[in-house]
Enzyme design. Structure first.
Site, PDB file in Angstrom:
ATOM      1  CG  ASP A   1      -2.071   0.974   1.074  1.00 38.76           C
ATOM      2  OD1 ASP A   1      -3.221   0.533   0.950  1.00 38.76           O
ATOM      3  OD2 ASP A   1      -1.808   2.208   1.073  1.00 38.76           O
TER       4      ASP A   1
ATOM      5  CG  HIS B   1      -8.765  -3.095  -2.611  1.00 36.37           C
ATOM      6  ND1 HIS B   1      -9.701  -2.366  -3.321  1.00 36.37           N
ATOM      7  CD2 HIS B   1      -8.576  -2.431  -1.454  1.00 36.37           C
ATOM      8  CE1 HIS B   1     -10.049  -1.299  -2.621  1.00 36.37           C
ATOM      9  NE2 HIS B   1      -9.386  -1.327  -1.478  1.00 36.37           N
TER      10      HIS B   1
ATOM     11  CG  HIS C   1      -9.557  -3.760  -9.267  1.00 36.14           C
ATOM     12  ND1 HIS C   1      -9.050  -3.820 -10.561  1.00 36.14           N
ATOM     13  CD2 HIS C   1      -9.245  -4.955  -8.698  1.00 36.14           C
ATOM     14  CE1 HIS C   1      -8.477  -4.995 -10.764  1.00 36.14           C
ATOM     15  NE2 HIS C   1      -8.585  -5.703  -9.637  1.00 36.14           N
TER      16      HIS C   1
ATOM     17  CG  ASN D   1     -12.443  -0.652   3.728  1.00 38.50           C
ATOM     18  OD1 ASN D   1     -12.717  -1.103   4.837  1.00 38.50           O
ATOM     19  ND2 ASN D   1     -11.305  -0.011   3.493  1.00 38.50           N
TER      20      ASN D   1
ATOM     21  CG  HIS E   1      -6.817  -2.802   3.039  1.00 38.58           C
ATOM     22  ND1 HIS E   1      -6.138  -1.623   2.812  1.00 38.58           N
ATOM     23  CD2 HIS E   1      -8.034  -2.642   2.455  1.00 38.58           C
ATOM     24  CE1 HIS E   1      -6.912  -0.781   2.130  1.00 38.58           C
ATOM     25  NE2 HIS E   1      -8.071  -1.383   1.907  1.00 38.58           N
TER      26      HIS E   1
ATOM     27  CG  HIS F   1     -12.317  -4.118 -12.764  1.00 40.89           C
ATOM     28  ND1 HIS F   1     -11.685  -2.994 -12.285  1.00 40.89           N
ATOM     29  CD2 HIS F   1     -13.597  -4.024 -12.355  1.00 40.89           C
ATOM     30  CE1 HIS F   1     -12.562  -2.243 -11.626  1.00 40.89           C
ATOM     31  NE2 HIS F   1     -13.740  -2.852 -11.672  1.00 40.89           N
TER      32      HIS F   1
HETATM   33  P1  AMP Z   1      -9.709   1.390   0.080  1.00 37.02           P
HETATM   34  O1  AMP Z   1      -9.727   2.698   0.839  1.00 37.02           O
HETATM   35  O2  AMP Z   1     -10.167   0.205   0.883  1.00 37.02           O
HETATM   36  O3  AMP Z   1     -10.417   1.508  -1.258  1.00 37.02           O
HETATM   37  O4  AMP Z   1      -8.172   1.080  -0.203  1.00 37.02           O
HETATM   38  C1  AMP Z   1      -7.466   1.667  -1.250  1.00 37.02           C
HETATM   39  C2  AMP Z   1      -6.015   1.644  -0.856  1.00 37.02           C
HETATM   40  O5  AMP Z   1      -5.238   1.865  -2.013  1.00 37.02           O
HETATM   41  C3  AMP Z   1      -5.612   2.714   0.162  1.00 37.02           C
HETATM   42  O6  AMP Z   1      -5.108   2.094   1.348  1.00 37.02           O
HETATM   43  C4  AMP Z   1      -4.530   3.516  -0.564  1.00 37.02           C
HETATM   44  O7  AMP Z   1      -3.488   3.927   0.278  1.00 37.02           O
HETATM   45  C5  AMP Z   1      -4.056   2.532  -1.607  1.00 37.02           C
HETATM   46  N1  AMP Z   1      -3.474   3.118  -2.813  1.00 37.02           N
HETATM   47  C6  AMP Z   1      -3.939   4.172  -3.541  1.00 37.02           C
HETATM   48  N2  AMP Z   1      -3.144   4.398  -4.605  1.00 37.02           N
HETATM   49  C7  AMP Z   1      -2.162   3.465  -4.553  1.00 37.02           C
HETATM   50  C8  AMP Z   1      -1.014   3.166  -5.359  1.00 37.02           C
HETATM   51  N3  AMP Z   1      -0.732   3.877  -6.478  1.00 37.02           N
HETATM   52  N4  AMP Z   1      -0.208   2.143  -4.995  1.00 37.02           N
HETATM   53  C9  AMP Z   1      -0.479   1.427  -3.886  1.00 37.02           C
HETATM   54  N5  AMP Z   1      -1.550   1.643  -3.082  1.00 37.02           N
HETATM   55  C10 AMP Z   1      -2.363   2.644  -3.396  1.00 37.02           C
HETATM   56 ZN    ZN Z   2      -9.710  -2.566 -12.079  1.00 36.76          ZN
END
Ligand code: AMP
Ligand code: ZN
Length: 107
Positions: A30, A100, A98, A87, A102, A46
């Protein structure tokens, strides 16, 4: 999906720090970690915008993702425990649509 941040990361159009992958799953660090270890795991395709869109045919890649998460947790030395969080929707803090997960630990 053309305008998706994580699709662009999978396509290497946007750089990321890889942590592991399978044929179906990509794992990377992240960019704004909120735990000592904070890794994101995503399906390379996706397949869904969030866990709210999943169906019974999503089992195989989900299993792959959970197995990879456990491997990464072991590799990162998270022997005392770790979290795997997803989330669903803006009210829950979702910002990238998309699906994901954590992987967080190392406190
Ligand atoms: P969410 O808030 O559950 O949608 O998680 C999205 C996550 O993507 C957040 O924790 C961001 O810090 C992370 N994020 C956003 N842009 C990038 C990136 N370019 N590379 C890695 N992580 C990212
Ligand atoms: Zn995607």
């Amino acid at each position: 999906m053309t305008d998706c941040l994580f699709c662009k990361i999978v396509a290497k159009e946007i750089p990321s720090t890889p942590v592991g992958e399978t044929d179906l799953i990509y794992a990377f660090r992240d960019i704004a970690p909120t735990a000592p270890t904070h890794v994101l795991l995503i399906p390379k395709e996706h397949l869904a915008s969030s866990a709210g869109d999943l169906g019974s045919d999503d089992g195989p890649w989900m299993a792959d993702l959970f197995v990879l998460a456990a491997q990464i947790a072991a590799d990162e030395g998270l022997d005392d425990g770790w979290r795997l969080i997803t989330n669903v929707g803006p009210a829950a803090g979702q910002t990238v649509f998309h699906i994901h997960f954590h992987l967080m630990g190392g406190w």
